[in-house]
Design a protein around this motif. Sequence first.
Motif, PDB file in Angstrom:
ATOM      1  N   TYR A  53     -20.600   8.473 -15.513  1.00 43.99           N
ATOM      2  CA  TYR A  53     -20.371   9.942 -15.716  1.00 43.99           C
ATOM      3  C   TYR A  53     -18.810  10.956 -16.356  1.00 43.99           C
ATOM      4  CZ  TYR A  53     -24.276  10.281 -12.819  1.00 43.99           C
ATOM      5  OH  TYR A  53     -25.613  10.443 -12.047  1.00 43.99           O
ATOM      6  N   ILE A  54     -17.959  10.286 -15.960  1.00 43.51           N
ATOM      7  CA  ILE A  54     -16.383  10.059 -16.707  1.00 43.51           C
ATOM      8  C   ILE A  54     -16.149   9.012 -17.545  1.00 43.51           C
ATOM      9  CG2 ILE A  54     -13.944  11.017 -16.146  1.00 43.51           C
ATOM     10  CD1 ILE A  54     -16.907  12.514 -15.438  1.00 43.51           C
ATOM     11  N   PRO A  55     -15.929   8.692 -19.115  1.00 43.08           N
ATOM     12  CA  PRO A  55     -16.126   7.642 -19.618  1.00 43.08           C
ATOM     13  C   PRO A  55     -14.497   7.196 -19.974  1.00 43.08           C
ATOM     14  CG  PRO A  55     -17.791   8.965 -20.980  1.00 43.08           C
ATOM     15  CD  PRO A  55     -17.044   9.760 -19.800  1.00 43.08           C
ATOM     16  N   ASN A  56     -13.242   8.206 -19.730  1.00 42.08           N
ATOM     17  CA  ASN A  56     -12.171   8.758 -19.626  1.00 42.08           C
ATOM     18  C   ASN A  56     -11.409   8.481 -18.569  1.00 42.08           C
ATOM     19  OD1 ASN A  56     -12.597  10.934 -19.123  1.00 42.08           O
ATOM     20  ND2 ASN A  56     -11.226  12.559 -19.887  1.00 42.08           N
ATOM     21  N   LEU A  57     -12.152   7.818 -17.201  1.00 40.62           N
ATOM     22  CA  LEU A  57     -11.616   7.362 -16.257  1.00 40.62           C
ATOM     23  C   LEU A  57     -10.383   7.532 -15.964  1.00 40.62           C
ATOM     24  CD1 LEU A  57     -12.241   7.573 -13.131  1.00 40.62           C
ATOM     25  CD2 LEU A  57     -13.814   4.942 -12.865  1.00 40.62           C
ATOM     26  N   ASP A  58      -9.860   5.910 -17.081  1.00 35.72           N
ATOM     27  CA  ASP A  58      -9.105   4.581 -16.969  1.00 35.72           C
ATOM     28  C   ASP A  58      -7.914   5.830 -17.101  1.00 35.72           C
ATOM     29  OD1 ASP A  58     -10.797   2.799 -16.907  1.00 35.72           O
ATOM     30  OD2 ASP A  58      -9.834   1.813 -18.332  1.00 35.72           O
ATOM     31  N   ALA A  59      -7.905   7.092 -18.277  1.00 31.96           N
ATOM     32  CA  ALA A  59      -6.628   7.551 -18.097  1.00 31.96           C
ATOM     33  C   ALA A  59      -6.325   8.900 -17.213  1.00 31.96           C
ATOM     34  CB  ALA A  59      -7.376   8.437 -19.200  1.00 31.96           C
ATOM     35  N   LYS A  60      -7.534   8.823 -16.185  1.00 32.72           N
ATOM     36  CA  LYS A  60      -7.133   9.750 -15.175  1.00 32.72           C
ATOM     37  C   LYS A  60      -6.148   9.051 -13.817  1.00 32.72           C
ATOM     38  CE  LYS A  60     -11.430  13.005 -15.392  1.00 32.72           C
ATOM     39  NZ  LYS A  60     -10.632  14.354 -16.178  1.00 32.72           N
ATOM     40  N   ILE A  61      -7.166   7.578 -13.844  1.00 37.54           N
ATOM     41  CA  ILE A  61      -6.488   6.546 -13.079  1.00 37.54           C
ATOM     42  C   ILE A  61      -4.585   6.311 -13.636  1.00 37.54           C
ATOM     43  CG2 ILE A  61      -6.414   4.474 -12.194  1.00 37.54           C
ATOM     44  CD1 ILE A  61      -9.290   4.443 -13.122  1.00 37.54           C
TER      45      ILE A  61
END
Length: 200
Positions: A73-81
């Motif tokens: 759902y959220i491909p940029n999860l790593d950036a949010k982490i």
Amino acid sequence: MPYTLCYTGPKPICSATGIDYHATKEDKFIYLGPLCELIDALDCEYQGSEKHNVQIDQKYFDDKSIFDLIRNYIPNLDAKIEDRIRSTTEDIENDLARARNNLLINTEEREALLNNIEIMRAYQIQRSINKSVYYVGADILASIIKQHHIDHVSTTMEPKLLHIFHSIQGALRHLQPPIDSEIDIFEKKEHLVVELKILH
């Protein structure tokens, strides 16, 4: 950077005399499995009905499957982490600076406090990773509820699920436009049920 999910524990409180824990501020890791089950159930089992009765504890989500589901759902999860890790690291550095400048404690106590903060650095960062994935998951659930025009979600009453429902409520309020909801707890067939109801 490959991130991992694992249980750390409640929020720590570092002092010059030791490390204590906020018993009420549990690690978000414990909610990730049920949260992923809700995402899986509400998005995959949607069949045109606006009412969903969800049974949790039917599917096991490990570290990899949690990441896979959320990243779907959220491909940029790593950036949010990374954003949350950066914020947590800044908090740790601020705590260290305050400890160094604390004139109310002696040199020995200051060293002990600095050491205790450093000891808990990795612990705090892991908690922030878990928390980041959890809140992204809550946002996903809010989006699913909005997208599918889900009227209400009910499940057996468990503290973990009640906590998740409260987080979904917060995520719904942050949507544009915001969506109001209420949480009810009631008895049905001699079992307690918790229901998240969307207010129209």
